[in-house]
Design an enzyme around this catalytic site. Structure first.
Site, PDB file in Angstrom:
ATOM      1  N   SER A 120       0.828  -1.203   0.000  1.00 53.75           N
ATOM      2  CA  SER A 120       0.000   0.000   0.000  1.00 53.75           C
ATOM      3  C   SER A 120       0.861   1.251   0.000  1.00 53.75           C
ATOM      4  O   SER A 120       0.339   2.355  -0.072  1.00 53.75           O
ATOM      5  CB  SER A 120      -0.909  -0.004   1.231  1.00 53.75           C
ATOM      6  N   HIS A 141      -2.970  -3.642  -5.958  1.00 49.48           N
ATOM      7  CA  HIS A 141      -3.338  -3.196  -4.610  1.00 49.48           C
ATOM      8  C   HIS A 141      -4.830  -3.448  -4.390  1.00 49.48           C
ATOM      9  O   HIS A 141      -5.672  -2.790  -4.997  1.00 49.48           O
ATOM     10  CB  HIS A 141      -2.984  -1.703  -4.484  1.00 49.48           C
ATOM     11  N   GLU A 153      -6.187  -1.304  -7.442  1.00 48.70           N
ATOM     12  CA  GLU A 153      -5.349  -0.209  -7.931  1.00 48.70           C
ATOM     13  C   GLU A 153      -4.136  -0.861  -8.608  1.00 48.70           C
ATOM     14  O   GLU A 153      -3.361  -1.567  -7.950  1.00 48.70           O
ATOM     15  CB  GLU A 153      -4.932   0.655  -6.730  1.00 48.70           C
ATOM     16  N   ASN A 191      -4.243   5.829  -1.095  1.00 51.82           N
ATOM     17  CA  ASN A 191      -3.791   6.245   0.234  1.00 51.82           C
ATOM     18  C   ASN A 191      -3.345   7.697   0.286  1.00 51.82           C
ATOM     19  O   ASN A 191      -3.338   8.303   1.352  1.00 51.82           O
ATOM     20  CB  ASN A 191      -2.694   5.308   0.728  1.00 51.82           C
TER      21      ASN A 191
END
Ligand code: 3HC
Length: 283
Positions: A120, A141, A153, A191
């Protein structure tokens, strides 16, 4: 390239979720854990989550049996990846550990197989550079809970080839997920956007603007978020949130990503959220 055999390294929350979705969609998957006991625990979790899906009539009992049959457990990475078209690393967020896993996988996986990481926050380009095949390394991800969340992702490292990105995109669609391609910058997109919101919510607690329940209610009732940011922080793990904020802070050298001192203190105190039974909430 058709993905006919997958290996997932790591059977924790993300690793077992990733195994669950591949196996449920008919793709055989080798699950690797350090000890057989941990591998068995991962399969137990998958079993429990499949049972939940049977109860909700999303799959039937026969599909559950078939899904479990598609999973083989291993404690040896070299053995597990030797026939894998796609290897997904889902071990703890520590560059040295991931580098070691990638070294083993690079040595043992077929020449043309794709090496993906569920990281991440760690740079795909930096991990890729430790292997002999940077053009075959990519970020894949997933989001927790993996069987529920629709996003993958897909993170393109500096050298990742178009073919690899295309194959990973198609594979994500086979899992009924929506791939979104992003470039390899700190926090990717997910994130980079999510963590500042969580951090700001923690700053609100720290400054006494409102208590955690009320902050979460604002975001749930006013913005239709399924979980408020503080409940979500506990769910993700406060240590994971802090690690990601540190990656953003160091990667961009921008004070806007500075982790809240309250977050740092809670992690120092071992209050990490759901996994330790206490965070912004008691679990
Ligand atoms: N496996 C299978 N199904 C599951 C599941 C699992 N592990 N967890 C939940 N479900 C299913 C439930 O059976 C239920 O099914 P239904 O819609 O048919 O009733 C559905 O998901 C909702 O679950 P619940 O009814 O138990 O509970 P909630 O309605 O409170 O939903 C939630 C739980 C899905 C976790 C929801 O609160 C949510 O979407 N929260 C946000 C999660 C999120 O943002 N995740 C991303 C975190 S960030 C991340 O992972 C990236 C990393 O890099 C930090």
């Amino acid at each position: 390239m058709d993905i006919k055999q997958v290996a997932v390294i790591g059977g924790g929350t993300m690793g077992n979720g990733i195994c669950h979705v591949f196996a449920m969609n008919g793709i055989p998957v080798n699950l690797v854990e350090m000890e057989q006991e941990l591998a068995d625990k991962a399969v137990e979790t998958i079993d429990k989550n499949l049972e939940r899906m049977v109860n909700k009539e999303k799959i039937d009992a026969e599909q559950k049996v078939q899904t479990l049959e598609n999973i083989t457990t291993f404690t040896n990475t070299i053995e597990a990846v030797k026939d894998a078209d796609l290897v997904i690393e889902a071990v703890p967020e520590n560059f040295e550990i991931k580098k070691q896993v990638f070294a083993d996988v690079d040595k043992a996986a077929p020449e043309d197989s794709i090496l993906a990481t569920n990281t991440s926050s760690i740079s795909i380009t930096k991990l890729a550079a430790t292997t002999s095949r940077p053009e075959q390394v990519v970020g894949m991800h997933f989001f927790n809970p993996v069987p529920v969340m629709k996003l993958v992702e897909v993170v393109r490292g500096l050298d990742t080839s178009d073919d690899v990105v295309e194959t990973v995109d198609e594979t994500a669609r086979l899992l009924n997920k929506n791939p979104v391609e992003v470039a390899d910058y700190p926090g990717f997109v997910s994130n980079r956007v999510l963590m500042p919101m969580i951090n700001e919510a923690i700053c609100c607690v720290h400054e006494g603007v409102a208590d955690p329940e009320d902050i979460d209610d604002v975001m749930k009732l006013g913005m239709a978020h399924p979980m408020g940011p503080l409940r979500l922080a506990d769910f993700i793990g406060l240590d994971v949130c802090l690690d990601i904020l540190n990656v953003l802070h160091e990667g961009f050298k921008d004070p806007k990503y500075r982790p809240s001192p309250l977050l740092v203190k809670m992690v120092d105190a071992g209050k990490l959220g759901d996994k330790t039974g206490e965070g912004f909430y008691e679990h």
